[in-house]
Design a protein around this motif. Structure first.
Motif, PDB file in Angstrom:
ATOM      1  N   GLY A 157      -4.773 -56.189 -48.732  1.00 41.94           N
ATOM      2  CA  GLY A 157      -4.481 -57.067 -47.559  1.00 41.94           C
ATOM      3  C   GLY A 157      -4.586 -57.591 -46.852  1.00 41.94           C
ATOM      4  N   PHE A 158      -6.369 -57.951 -47.272  1.00 42.39           N
ATOM      5  CA  PHE A 158      -7.065 -59.013 -46.527  1.00 42.39           C
ATOM      6  C   PHE A 158      -6.581 -59.787 -46.908  1.00 42.39           C
ATOM      7  CE2 PHE A 158     -10.531 -61.915 -46.588  1.00 42.39           C
ATOM      8  CZ  PHE A 158     -11.126 -62.161 -45.644  1.00 42.39           C
ATOM      9  N   ALA A 225     -13.293 -52.615 -41.953  1.00 43.23           N
ATOM     10  CA  ALA A 225     -13.101 -51.208 -40.392  1.00 43.23           C
ATOM     11  C   ALA A 225     -11.728 -50.688 -39.763  1.00 43.23           C
ATOM     12  CB  ALA A 225     -14.258 -52.034 -39.189  1.00 43.23           C
ATOM     13  N   SER A 226     -10.599 -51.844 -40.054  1.00 42.63           N
ATOM     14  CA  SER A 226      -9.491 -51.332 -39.870  1.00 42.63           C
ATOM     15  C   SER A 226      -9.081 -50.331 -40.530  1.00 42.63           C
ATOM     16  CB  SER A 226      -8.578 -52.884 -39.570  1.00 42.63           C
ATOM     17  OG  SER A 226      -8.984 -53.125 -40.477  1.00 42.63           O
ATOM     18  N   ASP A 230     -10.514 -42.954 -46.208  1.00 41.52           N
ATOM     19  CA  ASP A 230      -9.806 -42.917 -47.829  1.00 41.52           C
ATOM     20  C   ASP A 230      -9.836 -44.360 -48.439  1.00 41.52           C
ATOM     21  OD1 ASP A 230     -10.919 -40.386 -47.151  1.00 41.52           O
ATOM     22  OD2 ASP A 230      -8.007 -39.676 -47.866  1.00 41.52           O
ATOM     23  N   ARG A 231      -8.736 -45.270 -47.377  1.00 44.47           N
ATOM     24  CA  ARG A 231      -8.585 -46.589 -48.224  1.00 44.47           C
ATOM     25  C   ARG A 231     -10.188 -47.513 -47.920  1.00 44.47           C
ATOM     26  NH1 ARG A 231      -4.706 -48.722 -51.094  1.00 44.47           N
ATOM     27  NH2 ARG A 231      -4.550 -50.254 -50.373  1.00 44.47           N
ATOM     28  N   ARG A 232     -10.772 -47.521 -47.281  1.00 47.49           N
ATOM     29  CA  ARG A 232     -11.546 -48.035 -47.175  1.00 47.49           C
ATOM     30  C   ARG A 232     -12.578 -47.587 -48.492  1.00 47.49           C
ATOM     31  NH1 ARG A 232     -14.048 -46.033 -42.707  1.00 47.49           N
ATOM     32  NH2 ARG A 232     -12.652 -46.733 -41.626  1.00 47.49           N
ATOM     33  N   ALA A 238     -12.690 -50.008 -55.910  1.00 46.46           N
ATOM     34  CA  ALA A 238     -12.601 -50.833 -56.662  1.00 46.46           C
ATOM     35  C   ALA A 238     -12.731 -52.234 -57.018  1.00 46.46           C
ATOM     36  CB  ALA A 238     -10.725 -51.599 -55.892  1.00 46.46           C
ATOM     37  N   ALA A 239     -14.083 -52.778 -55.925  1.00 43.07           N
ATOM     38  CA  ALA A 239     -14.856 -53.829 -55.537  1.00 43.07           C
ATOM     39  C   ALA A 239     -16.209 -53.976 -56.378  1.00 43.07           C
ATOM     40  CB  ALA A 239     -15.246 -54.456 -53.871  1.00 43.07           C
ATOM     41  N   VAL A 240     -16.753 -52.719 -56.509  1.00 46.53           N
ATOM     42  CA  VAL A 240     -17.485 -52.680 -57.032  1.00 46.53           C
ATOM     43  C   VAL A 240     -17.839 -52.293 -58.750  1.00 46.53           C
ATOM     44  CG1 VAL A 240     -19.424 -50.096 -58.779  1.00 46.53           C
ATOM     45  CG2 VAL A 240     -19.237 -51.506 -55.576  1.00 46.53           C
TER      46      VAL A 240
END
Length: 262
Positions: A157-158, A225-226, A230-232, A238-240
């Motif tokens: 969502g970014f 931060a938003s 858990d989502r963070r 996923a990025a790693v």
């Protein structure tokens, strides 16, 4: 200072220290290493200091840094490290003429609409024959791993903020090449200008470190931060995983300009 770009760094000091700081410590050491001569005991202004990478590099060489940054939380971090630091606009430095032996601005002038004005202020506050040292990113192909992290974040969502898109599109190119950077310095009244390009191996090569260095950047940190806890963690994992498919070490090309006040 360009309000959008500068205000974006307010409130991200903790995220910065948790990730990008490792990259910028290596870059700051590279910039400060170009300072001519022995700087032991010199009073040197760190312009656009962030959380203190240049100030730490100066202190390692036994100079006495004073730091200035627009973000109060960045300045608080500097003070916690024992540095003299003030909140202020780098285009209008709150210091007297010739107050310092030298000045360093690393990766800050590319965030403003008028980088030459910052360099003119740097020239004003250093003594006659004092050194002005500038570091900026050289125009180059974007690191693939950084693009991967941004792409994963977009899946969560970014959306890149407008200030960041303008920064990449308009502000960075103002001083991202040797001729452009030298032109800014000459227009600011700086003499004895030398520009060199270096590729800096920051030591950031593991996927988890690459991801941390990217997610702590000012355009991404507020979004991260938003998210819920858990989502963070899902985003980070996923990025790693995505970066691990073909990790590209963080080895940016930078331009380092040195000059003096006539």
């Amino acid at each position: 200072m360009s309000a959008d770009a500068s205000s974006a760094y307010v409130g991200v000091a903790a995220a910065w220290d948790a990730g990008p700081s490792r990259v910028y410590d290596a870059l700051a050491r590279a910039v400060v290493s170009a300072y001519p001569g022995d700087i032991t005991g010199l009073r040197v202004l760190d312009i656009g200091a962030g959380t203190g990478a240049v100030s730490r590099a100066l202190a390692e060489r036994r100079a006495y840094p004073t730091a200035i940054d627009l973000a109060p939380d960045m300045v608080a971090r500097l003070r916690d490290q024992g540095f003299t630091a003030v909140v202020g606009d780098i285009r209008t430095l709150p210091f007297a003429d010739a107050a310092f032996d030298g000045a360093v601005t690393a990766f800050a002038i590319s965030h403003v609409d008028d980088p030459g004005r910052v360099l003119a202020e740097a020239r004003r506050v250093v003594r006659s024959d004092g050194v002005i040292l500038v570091g900026v990113f050289a125009t180059q192909t974007v690191n693939a791993s950084k693009q991967v992290v941004d792409g994963v974040a977009e899946g969560f969502g970014f959306v890149a903020p407008e200030w960041y898109r303008r920064f990449k599109r308009e502000l960075e190119p103002m001083c991202g090449t040797s001729p452009a950077l030298e032109s800014c310095a000459r227009g600011a009244g700086i003499a004895e200008i030398r520009v060199e390009e270096r590729v800096v191996d920051t030591g950031v090569s593991e996927p988890s470190d690459i991801v941390a260095s990217r997610l702590g950047m000012a355009h991404l940190a507020p979004f991260v931060a938003s998210l819920s806890g858990d989502r963070r963690q899902e985003l980070i994992a996923a990025a790693v995983d995505a970066v691990a498919l073909d990790p590209q070490p963080i080895r940016p090309a930078i331009l380092i300009l040195s000059g003096r006040r006539p």
